[in-house]
Design a protein around this motif. Structure first.
Motif, PDB file in Angstrom:
ATOM      1  N   LYS A 143       0.828  -1.201   0.000  1.00 23.66           N
ATOM      2  CA  LYS A 143       0.000   0.000   0.000  1.00 23.66           C
ATOM      3  C   LYS A 143       0.869   1.261   0.000  1.00 23.66           C
ATOM      4  O   LYS A 143       0.647   2.191  -0.778  1.00 23.66           O
ATOM      5  N   SER A 144       1.870   1.287   0.870  1.00 24.37           N
ATOM      6  CA  SER A 144       2.745   2.458   0.915  1.00 24.37           C
ATOM      7  C   SER A 144       3.626   2.523  -0.325  1.00 24.37           C
ATOM      8  O   SER A 144       3.940   3.610  -0.816  1.00 24.37           O
ATOM      9  N   GLN A 145       4.044   1.359  -0.841  1.00 24.88           N
ATOM     10  CA  GLN A 145       4.861   1.353  -2.053  1.00 24.88           C
ATOM     11  C   GLN A 145       4.096   1.922  -3.239  1.00 24.88           C
ATOM     12  O   GLN A 145       4.666   2.636  -4.069  1.00 24.88           O
ATOM     13  N   LEU A 146       2.795   1.609  -3.319  1.00 28.93           N
ATOM     14  CA  LEU A 146       1.975   2.128  -4.418  1.00 28.93           C
ATOM     15  C   LEU A 146       1.934   3.645  -4.381  1.00 28.93           C
ATOM     16  O   LEU A 146       2.165   4.313  -5.393  1.00 28.93           O
ATOM     17  N   GLY A 147       1.663   4.207  -3.205  1.00 28.35           N
ATOM     18  CA  GLY A 147       1.621   5.655  -3.079  1.00 28.35           C
ATOM     19  C   GLY A 147       2.964   6.301  -3.357  1.00 28.35           C
ATOM     20  O   GLY A 147       3.044   7.330  -4.043  1.00 28.35           O
ATOM     21  N   ASP A 148       4.032   5.707  -2.841  1.00 27.99           N
ATOM     22  CA  ASP A 148       5.377   6.247  -3.070  1.00 27.99           C
ATOM     23  C   ASP A 148       5.735   6.220  -4.551  1.00 27.99           C
ATOM     24  O   ASP A 148       6.349   7.158  -5.078  1.00 27.99           O
ATOM     25  N   PHE A 149       5.360   5.122  -5.212  1.00 22.89           N
ATOM     26  CA  PHE A 149       5.670   4.991  -6.637  1.00 22.89           C
ATOM     27  C   PHE A 149       4.931   6.057  -7.443  1.00 22.89           C
ATOM     28  O   PHE A 149       5.534   6.742  -8.289  1.00 22.89           O
ATOM     29  N   LEU A 150       3.640   6.232  -7.186  1.00 22.85           N
ATOM     30  CA  LEU A 150       2.861   7.227  -7.917  1.00 22.85           C
ATOM     31  C   LEU A 150       3.404   8.635  -7.679  1.00 22.85           C
ATOM     32  O   LEU A 150       3.553   9.425  -8.626  1.00 22.85           O
ATOM     33  N   GLN A 151       3.720   8.941  -6.434  1.00 21.19           N
ATOM     34  CA  GLN A 151       4.224  10.269  -6.121  1.00 21.19           C
ATOM     35  C   GLN A 151       5.576  10.532  -6.779  1.00 21.19           C
ATOM     36  O   GLN A 151       5.813  11.610  -7.342  1.00 21.19           O
ATOM     37  N   ALA A 152       6.467   9.528  -6.721  1.00 19.59           N
ATOM     38  CA  ALA A 152       7.786   9.707  -7.316  1.00 19.59           C
ATOM     39  C   ALA A 152       7.704   9.908  -8.823  1.00 19.59           C
ATOM     40  O   ALA A 152       8.347  10.797  -9.382  1.00 19.59           O
ATOM     41  N   ARG A 153       6.908   9.086  -9.484  1.00 15.42           N
ATOM     42  CA  ARG A 153       6.831   9.196 -10.942  1.00 15.42           C
ATOM     43  C   ARG A 153       6.097  10.458 -11.368  1.00 15.42           C
ATOM     44  O   ARG A 153       6.397  11.039 -12.411  1.00 15.42           O
ATOM     45  N   ARG A 154       5.126  10.900 -10.592  1.00 13.10           N
ATOM     46  CA  ARG A 154       4.439  12.166 -10.896  1.00 13.10           C
ATOM     47  C   ARG A 154       5.424  13.333 -10.805  1.00 13.10           C
ATOM     48  O   ARG A 154       5.407  14.241 -11.651  1.00 13.10           O
ATOM     49  N   SER A 155       6.304  13.306  -9.807  1.00 13.91           N
ATOM     50  CA  SER A 155       7.251  14.401  -9.621  1.00 13.91           C
ATOM     51  C   SER A 155       8.301  14.442 -10.732  1.00 13.91           C
ATOM     52  O   SER A 155       8.955  15.471 -10.932  1.00 13.91           O
ATOM     53  N   GLN A 156       8.469  13.331 -11.440  1.00 10.79           N
ATOM     54  CA  GLN A 156       9.481  13.269 -12.501  1.00 10.79           C
ATOM     55  C   GLN A 156       8.937  13.710 -13.857  1.00 10.79           C
ATOM     56  O   GLN A 156       9.713  13.833 -14.818  1.00 10.79           O
ATOM     57  N   LEU A 157       7.640  13.956 -13.944  1.00  9.52           N
ATOM     58  CA  LEU A 157       7.040  14.410 -15.206  1.00  9.52           C
ATOM     59  C   LEU A 157       6.888  15.924 -15.187  1.00  9.52           C
ATOM     60  O   LEU A 157       6.267  16.489 -14.288  1.00  9.52           O
ATOM     61  N   ARG A 158       7.477  16.603 -16.170  1.00  7.18           N
ATOM     62  CA  ARG A 158       7.318  18.044 -16.270  1.00  7.18           C
ATOM     63  C   ARG A 158       6.033  18.366 -17.047  1.00  7.18           C
ATOM     64  O   ARG A 158       5.641  17.623 -17.949  1.00  7.18           O
ATOM     65  N   PRO A 159       5.379  19.457 -16.711  1.00  7.80           N
ATOM     66  CA  PRO A 159       4.139  19.811 -17.436  1.00  7.80           C
ATOM     67  C   PRO A 159       4.330  19.858 -18.941  1.00  7.80           C
ATOM     68  O   PRO A 159       3.470  19.397 -19.706  1.00  7.80           O
TER      69      PRO A 159
ATOM     70  N   TYR B 268       1.321  28.623 -18.150  1.00  4.47           N
ATOM     71  CA  TYR B 268       1.102  30.069 -18.289  1.00  4.47           C
ATOM     72  C   TYR B 268       2.181  30.877 -17.566  1.00  4.47           C
ATOM     73  O   TYR B 268       1.925  31.959 -17.028  1.00  4.47           O
ATOM     74  N   GLY B 269       3.396  30.328 -17.529  1.00  7.44           N
ATOM     75  CA  GLY B 269       4.513  31.056 -16.955  1.00  7.44           C
ATOM     76  C   GLY B 269       4.535  31.146 -15.450  1.00  7.44           C
ATOM     77  O   GLY B 269       5.378  31.833 -14.870  1.00  7.44           O
ATOM     78  N   GLU B 270       3.633  30.462 -14.780  1.00 10.10           N
ATOM     79  CA  GLU B 270       3.591  30.546 -13.311  1.00 10.10           C
ATOM     80  C   GLU B 270       4.791  29.829 -12.687  1.00 10.10           C
ATOM     81  O   GLU B 270       5.334  28.890 -13.244  1.00 10.10           O
ATOM     82  N   ARG B 271       5.176  30.280 -11.517  1.00  9.86           N
ATOM     83  CA  ARG B 271       6.243  29.631 -10.769  1.00  9.86           C
ATOM     84  C   ARG B 271       5.627  28.528  -9.905  1.00  9.86           C
ATOM     85  O   ARG B 271       4.661  28.755  -9.174  1.00  9.86           O
ATOM     86  N   ARG B 272       6.189  27.337  -9.980  1.00  8.05           N
ATOM     87  CA  ARG B 272       5.630  26.181  -9.282  1.00  8.05           C
ATOM     88  C   ARG B 272       6.519  25.837  -8.092  1.00  8.05           C
ATOM     89  O   ARG B 272       7.744  25.789  -8.190  1.00  8.05           O
ATOM     90  N   ARG B 273       5.880  25.555  -6.971  1.00 12.20           N
ATOM     91  CA  ARG B 273       6.626  25.297  -5.739  1.00 12.20           C
ATOM     92  C   ARG B 273       7.167  23.876  -5.679  1.00 12.20           C
ATOM     93  O   ARG B 273       8.105  23.597  -4.954  1.00 12.20           O
ATOM     94  N   VAL B 274       6.559  22.952  -6.423  1.00  9.85           N
ATOM     95  CA  VAL B 274       7.003  21.556  -6.371  1.00  9.85           C
ATOM     96  C   VAL B 274       7.356  21.095  -7.790  1.00  9.85           C
ATOM     97  O   VAL B 274       6.783  21.587  -8.770  1.00  9.85           O
ATOM     98  N   PRO B 275       8.311  20.172  -7.896  1.00  9.91           N
ATOM     99  CA  PRO B 275       8.674  19.682  -9.233  1.00  9.91           C
ATOM    100  C   PRO B 275       7.596  18.755  -9.792  1.00  9.91           C
ATOM    101  O   PRO B 275       6.827  18.150  -9.046  1.00  9.91           O
ATOM    102  N   GLY B 276       7.556  18.670 -11.083  1.00  5.62           N
ATOM    103  CA  GLY B 276       6.648  17.712 -11.709  1.00  5.62           C
ATOM    104  C   GLY B 276       5.207  18.180 -11.764  1.00  5.62           C
ATOM    105  O   GLY B 276       4.877  19.350 -11.541  1.00  5.62           O
TER     106      GLY B 276
END
Length: 299
Positions: A4-20, A28-36
């Protein structure tokens, strides 16, 4: 650690590695506080509600259907190995495995016969945690000739290939592109950890590697999946010099696997391997006794 925790960690990690910009999400040029990507952005790409995806990432929902998981895999741009890993985590989260002592891993007589037949090819037998359960003479000489050849026969002294790759300077020095080999080891361990979340010995190994090797800890945190069954590596062997081998995994279902290293016919690498084979038939092919002691590399 559980599925259960691995699933959440995996989704969060891979989401953070994808740039918009990678997936066509306007910023729209906004500054984002978190990566991905943000959670709501990924949810929109996958066609699910933001609240549902948030519960899934936080481990509060175990109801994801195969269709939802496939949609998330597409949104996260996962390859086939990673998609299967995502399904494995979700399935194990729904059906919690009972905590029990794993059965000892053994080499069958049939596998021993296979090692004998492969006398001219380096071959090793690995358990699911990459413990070396057996190797033939040439496999020992190529991958870990500085260790006692009889070590796999003693459970308390069995070499572990993941540990050797990250913590042993001799094995680390065998690979010209060591980071590539290291990533393959980590990616394969990710697959195994997803299938066996209750394996205490496996998680003890992961904890040891994370504590002793900063490189392993960093690679593990990336949540990269790599079911490595065929890979070419340039090796720098202390006895025969440079050679390129194709490492292939021979597997016939659950249980230990056989890894072989082949070379191209007529190539300098084939000649180097033949020279190594000749050296292994001579007494004491590693002349320096000090080389029989493993050395620890800092990572």
């Amino acid at each position: 650690m559980n599925a259960k925790s691995q699933l959440g960690d995996f989704l969060q990690a891979r989401r953070s590695q994808l740039r918009p910009e990678d997936v066509g999400v306007p910023t729209y040029g906004e500054r984002r506080r978190v990566p991905g990507l943000r959670r709501e952005e990924l949810a929109l790409l996958a066609g699910v509600s933001a609240s549902y995806y948030t519960r899934l990432e936080q481990g509060q929902s175990l109801s994801a259907s195969p269709e939802v998981l496939d949609a998330l895999a597409v949104a996260l741009r996962l390859d086939e190995s990673e998609r299967r890993y995502l399904h494995d985590l979700a399935r194990l989260g729904r059906h919690r495995a009972q905590r029990r002592r794993p059965a000892p891993e053994r080499v069958t007589p049939a596998t021993r016969q296979l090692l004998d037949v492969l006398a001219d090819v380096p071959a090793i037998v690995l358990g699911r945690r990459t413990d070396v359960l057996a190797w033939n003479r040439l496999g020992h000489a190529l991958f870990a000739g500085h260790l006692d050849r009889g070590a796999p026969d003693l459970p308390a002294q069995r070499p572990n290939m993941a540990r050797l790759v990250f913590l042993d300077s001799h094995v680390r020095g065998l690979y010209a592109d060591w980071p590539s080999k290291a990533r393959a080891v980590v990616g394969n361990l990710r697959v195994v950890a997803g299938r066996h979340p209750e394996d205490v010995a496996l998680h003890a190994l992961l904890g040891e590697l994370s504590a002793k090797s900063a490189v392993f800890a960093s690679m593990w945190a990336d949540h990269r999946i790599k079911a490595c069954t065929v890979a070419a590596y340039e090796m720098c062997h202390p006895l025969v010099g440079s050679l390129t081998v194709l490492q292939q995994t021979l597997s016939h279902g659950p249980g230990p696997i056989v890894v072989v290293a082949t070379t191209e016919t007529g190539s300098p690498s084939r000649a180097a391997l033949a020279l190594l084979a000749q050296a292994t038939t001579q007494a004491g092919f590693l002349a320096d006794p000090a080389q029989t002691r493993p050395r620890v590399a800092e990572g």
